[in-house]
Design a protein around this motif. Sequence first.
Motif, PDB file in Angstrom:
ATOM      1  N   GLN A 190       0.853  -1.287  -0.195  1.00  0.00           N
ATOM      2  CA  GLN A 190      -0.105   0.032   0.110  1.00  0.00           C
ATOM      3  C   GLN A 190       0.795   1.054   0.165  1.00  0.00           C
ATOM      4  O   GLN A 190       0.570   1.995   0.823  1.00  0.00           O
ATOM      5  N   LEU A 191       1.939   1.357  -0.800  1.00  0.00           N
ATOM      6  CA  LEU A 191       2.647   2.397  -1.250  1.00  0.00           C
ATOM      7  C   LEU A 191       2.009   3.643  -1.528  1.00  0.00           C
ATOM      8  O   LEU A 191       1.087   4.065  -2.010  1.00  0.00           O
ATOM      9  N   PRO A 192       2.372   4.928  -0.817  1.00  0.00           N
ATOM     10  CA  PRO A 192       1.760   6.080  -1.200  1.00  0.00           C
ATOM     11  C   PRO A 192       1.588   6.502  -2.663  1.00  0.00           C
ATOM     12  O   PRO A 192       2.626   5.899  -3.552  1.00  0.00           O
ATOM     13  N   GLU A 193       0.834   7.008  -3.097  1.00  0.00           N
ATOM     14  CA  GLU A 193       0.542   7.474  -4.470  1.00  0.00           C
ATOM     15  C   GLU A 193       1.676   8.177  -5.273  1.00  0.00           C
ATOM     16  O   GLU A 193       2.336   8.964  -4.706  1.00  0.00           O
ATOM     17  N   GLY A 194       2.120   7.540  -6.346  1.00  0.00           N
ATOM     18  CA  GLY A 194       3.286   7.812  -6.874  1.00  0.00           C
ATOM     19  C   GLY A 194       4.718   7.285  -6.666  1.00  0.00           C
ATOM     20  O   GLY A 194       5.626   7.141  -7.547  1.00  0.00           O
ATOM     21  N   GLU A 195       4.817   6.591  -5.281  1.00  0.00           N
ATOM     22  CA  GLU A 195       6.147   5.847  -5.140  1.00  0.00           C
ATOM     23  C   GLU A 195       6.003   4.219  -5.918  1.00  0.00           C
ATOM     24  O   GLU A 195       4.878   3.779  -5.845  1.00  0.00           O
ATOM     25  N   LYS A 196       7.053   4.013  -6.098  1.00  0.00           N
ATOM     26  CA  LYS A 196       7.254   2.597  -6.911  1.00  0.00           C
ATOM     27  C   LYS A 196       8.527   2.084  -6.168  1.00  0.00           C
ATOM     28  O   LYS A 196       9.297   2.564  -5.521  1.00  0.00           O
ATOM     29  N   LEU A 197       8.239   0.472  -6.247  1.00  0.00           N
ATOM     30  CA  LEU A 197       9.612  -0.216  -5.776  1.00  0.00           C
ATOM     31  C   LEU A 197      10.704  -0.282  -7.096  1.00  0.00           C
ATOM     32  O   LEU A 197      10.275  -0.420  -8.180  1.00  0.00           O
ATOM     33  N   GLU A 198      11.944  -0.318  -6.563  1.00  0.00           N
ATOM     34  CA  GLU A 198      12.656  -0.279  -7.471  1.00  0.00           C
ATOM     35  C   GLU A 198      13.648  -1.670  -7.531  1.00  0.00           C
ATOM     36  O   GLU A 198      13.723  -2.325  -6.711  1.00  0.00           O
ATOM     37  N   ILE A 199      13.593  -2.181  -8.803  1.00  0.00           N
ATOM     38  CA  ILE A 199      14.260  -3.387  -8.913  1.00  0.00           C
ATOM     39  C   ILE A 199      15.659  -3.245  -9.078  1.00  0.00           C
ATOM     40  O   ILE A 199      16.308  -2.626  -9.894  1.00  0.00           O
ATOM     41  N   LEU A 200      16.379  -3.864  -8.120  1.00  0.00           N
ATOM     42  CA  LEU A 200      17.990  -3.613  -8.005  1.00  0.00           C
ATOM     43  C   LEU A 200      18.551  -4.669  -8.683  1.00  0.00           C
ATOM     44  O   LEU A 200      19.744  -4.458  -9.242  1.00  0.00           O
ATOM     45  N   ALA A 201      18.322  -6.093  -8.829  1.00  0.00           N
ATOM     46  CA  ALA A 201      18.878  -6.958  -9.520  1.00  0.00           C
ATOM     47  C   ALA A 201      17.617  -8.071 -10.009  1.00  0.00           C
ATOM     48  O   ALA A 201      16.580  -8.214  -9.501  1.00  0.00           O
ATOM     49  N   THR A 202      18.157  -8.792 -11.265  1.00  0.00           N
ATOM     50  CA  THR A 202      17.408  -9.925 -11.669  1.00  0.00           C
ATOM     51  C   THR A 202      18.203 -11.051 -11.808  1.00  0.00           C
ATOM     52  O   THR A 202      19.170 -10.813 -12.640  1.00  0.00           O
ATOM     53  N   PHE A 203      17.592 -12.142 -11.224  1.00  0.00           N
ATOM     54  CA  PHE A 203      18.260 -13.730 -11.451  1.00  0.00           C
ATOM     55  C   PHE A 203      17.380 -14.589 -11.152  1.00  0.00           C
ATOM     56  O   PHE A 203      16.222 -14.650 -10.472  1.00  0.00           O
ATOM     57  N   PRO A 204      17.808 -15.913 -11.530  1.00  0.00           N
ATOM     58  CA  PRO A 204      17.061 -17.169 -11.444  1.00  0.00           C
ATOM     59  C   PRO A 204      17.167 -17.574 -10.010  1.00  0.00           C
ATOM     60  O   PRO A 204      18.234 -17.307  -9.432  1.00  0.00           O
ATOM     61  N   GLY A 205      16.190 -18.353  -9.520  1.00  0.00           N
ATOM     62  CA  GLY A 205      15.966 -18.745  -8.159  1.00  0.00           C
ATOM     63  C   GLY A 205      17.119 -19.857  -7.844  1.00  0.00           C
ATOM     64  O   GLY A 205      17.848 -19.984  -6.708  1.00  0.00           O
ATOM     65  N   SER A 206      17.469 -20.511  -8.957  1.00  0.00           N
ATOM     66  CA  SER A 206      18.429 -21.508  -9.059  1.00  0.00           C
ATOM     67  C   SER A 206      20.097 -21.099  -8.408  1.00  0.00           C
ATOM     68  O   SER A 206      20.772 -21.651  -7.972  1.00  0.00           O
ATOM     69  N   SER A 207      20.070 -19.723  -8.790  1.00  0.00           N
ATOM     70  CA  SER A 207      21.395 -19.247  -8.265  1.00  0.00           C
ATOM     71  C   SER A 207      21.656 -19.027  -7.101  1.00  0.00           C
ATOM     72  O   SER A 207      22.732 -18.719  -6.227  1.00  0.00           O
ATOM     73  N   LEU A 208      20.522 -19.313  -5.992  1.00  0.00           N
ATOM     74  CA  LEU A 208      20.379 -18.874  -4.642  1.00  0.00           C
ATOM     75  C   LEU A 208      20.781 -20.386  -4.057  1.00  0.00           C
ATOM     76  O   LEU A 208      21.035 -20.189  -2.858  1.00  0.00           O
ATOM     77  N   GLU A 209      20.543 -21.441  -4.613  1.00  0.00           N
ATOM     78  CA  GLU A 209      20.829 -22.539  -4.054  1.00  0.00           C
ATOM     79  C   GLU A 209      22.106 -22.888  -3.616  1.00  0.00           C
ATOM     80  O   GLU A 209      23.210 -22.641  -4.184  1.00  0.00           O
ATOM     81  N   GLY A 210      22.086 -23.390  -2.280  1.00  0.00           N
ATOM     82  CA  GLY A 210      23.582 -23.689  -1.840  1.00  0.00           C
ATOM     83  C   GLY A 210      23.957 -22.470  -0.688  1.00  0.00           C
ATOM     84  O   GLY A 210      24.725 -22.600   0.126  1.00  0.00           O
ATOM     85  N   THR A 211      23.331 -21.350  -0.861  1.00  0.00           N
ATOM     86  CA  THR A 211      23.525 -20.155  -0.008  1.00  0.00           C
ATOM     87  C   THR A 211      22.700 -20.396   1.279  1.00  0.00           C
ATOM     88  O   THR A 211      21.876 -21.139   1.392  1.00  0.00           O
ATOM     89  N   THR A 212      23.153 -19.476   2.293  1.00  0.00           N
ATOM     90  CA  THR A 212      22.545 -19.881   3.630  1.00  0.00           C
ATOM     91  C   THR A 212      21.834 -18.333   4.077  1.00  0.00           C
ATOM     92  O   THR A 212      22.223 -17.329   3.625  1.00  0.00           O
ATOM     93  N   TYR A 213      21.035 -18.573   5.142  1.00  0.00           N
ATOM     94  CA  TYR A 213      20.487 -17.230   5.561  1.00  0.00           C
ATOM     95  C   TYR A 213      20.247 -17.545   7.106  1.00  0.00           C
ATOM     96  O   TYR A 213      20.377 -18.663   7.589  1.00  0.00           O
ATOM     97  N   GLN A 214      20.305 -16.665   7.893  1.00  0.00           N
ATOM     98  CA  GLN A 214      20.132 -16.390   9.302  1.00  0.00           C
ATOM     99  C   GLN A 214      18.590 -16.383   9.659  1.00  0.00           C
ATOM    100  O   GLN A 214      17.611 -15.794   9.213  1.00  0.00           O
ATOM    101  N   HIS A 215      18.385 -17.498  10.628  1.00  0.00           N
ATOM    102  CA  HIS A 215      16.822 -17.510  11.248  1.00  0.00           C
ATOM    103  C   HIS A 215      16.655 -16.473  11.900  1.00  0.00           C
ATOM    104  O   HIS A 215      17.424 -15.823  12.735  1.00  0.00           O
ATOM    105  N   PRO A 216      15.462 -15.847  11.587  1.00  0.00           N
ATOM    106  CA  PRO A 216      15.332 -14.486  12.748  1.00  0.00           C
ATOM    107  C   PRO A 216      14.959 -14.709  13.985  1.00  0.00           C
ATOM    108  O   PRO A 216      15.051 -13.731  14.776  1.00  0.00           O
ATOM    109  N   LEU A 217      14.552 -15.935  14.414  1.00  0.00           N
ATOM    110  CA  LEU A 217      14.265 -16.203  15.731  1.00  0.00           C
ATOM    111  C   LEU A 217      15.276 -17.039  16.484  1.00  0.00           C
ATOM    112  O   LEU A 217      14.978 -17.427  17.850  1.00  0.00           O
ATOM    113  N   TYR A 218      16.126 -17.782  15.977  1.00  0.00           N
ATOM    114  CA  TYR A 218      16.682 -18.620  16.532  1.00  0.00           C
ATOM    115  C   TYR A 218      18.330 -18.487  16.004  1.00  0.00           C
ATOM    116  O   TYR A 218      18.440 -18.101  15.042  1.00  0.00           O
ATOM    117  N   ASP A 219      19.246 -19.024  16.949  1.00  0.00           N
ATOM    118  CA  ASP A 219      20.730 -18.635  16.592  1.00  0.00           C
ATOM    119  C   ASP A 219      21.150 -19.908  15.649  1.00  0.00           C
ATOM    120  O   ASP A 219      21.734 -20.754  16.052  1.00  0.00           O
TER     121      ASP A 219
END
Length: 346
Positions: free
Chosen positions: A9-38
Amino acid sequence: VETLESKFQLPEGEKLEILATFPGSSLEGTTYQHPLYDRTSSIIAGGDYITTESGTGLVHTAPGHGQEDYLTGLKYGLELLSPVDDVGKFTIEAGGSTIAGDKFVGQSVLGEGNIAVMEALEEAGALIRAEDYGHKYPYDWRTKKPTIFRATDQWFASVEGFRTDALKAVETVKWIPDVGKNRIKSFVESRGDWCISRQRSWGVPIPVFYDKATGGTEVLLNEDTLSHIESIIAEHGCDAWWKMDVADLLPDKYKNEADKWTKGTDTMDVWFDSGSSWAGVVKQRAEDEMGLSFPADIYLEGSDQHRGWFQSSLLTSVAANKGQAPFKAVLTHGFVLDEKGFKMSK
């Protein structure tokens, strides 16, 4: 992008900016931090059950809570985590959150626990948006309540070891009508391992003892214990397993270890019960010369029993009687229908 802009629900006139485009397969094998657990988790490629019809992104995979996710977990060697108890509440495994501590423990997964998780995500600054939306979800047909899937320890009977013998036994039986042979062959050919245990408060018990110290990792189930319990049940019935003490259920050679063991509470699949009826109804009476013979002359039931009673009877008999089918002929009858065309078998 347009969908996200409408969600935020962005304010009128505001848009999201696309910073990069890539296939989901390129993320395979990478890791991320759990937001609630160590802990960190890996990004993997899911199966065909994940679609892009409603957009793209990362989909949560829980190997301990769903068949497809479980198989994906096996493929990638993911930890099998199922922090939910028998009544649908978070266990101690859900504790230790870097944000909520042990707050989730004991809370209902589908109730206050769900709300607590969202509050913790918001507190961690990890919840961008929450909204209600309609989607398909399985409900229990008896209680009319949502179903929670859990990966649990069960007892299985391997069909692979005698599948060929079972298919050979099918050929020795007269199937009325003939199409019955093709139906049961297809079920036997595709049959996986048979899960024979159930968690119910009634039924025939699985007579196994679990070691208290190892939390059930070590079990006691052998010819001596089975023979002893068989004699007890023959005299007192199945309720003896629930009513008698462990010391009384153990044979003499194990009685001094009674404090080490606890009896199991799982019951047998009812299809195993009915599927072994040939043993008590005809085979035992044939051996005792009570006027019946084994195998039975004929089994008759509805067409739905090719995947049920006919099949379970065939499998148990072939496994126990060196490839022998429990019946000489199988007759499949139709169903009486009501005025709307629905069967009245129940």
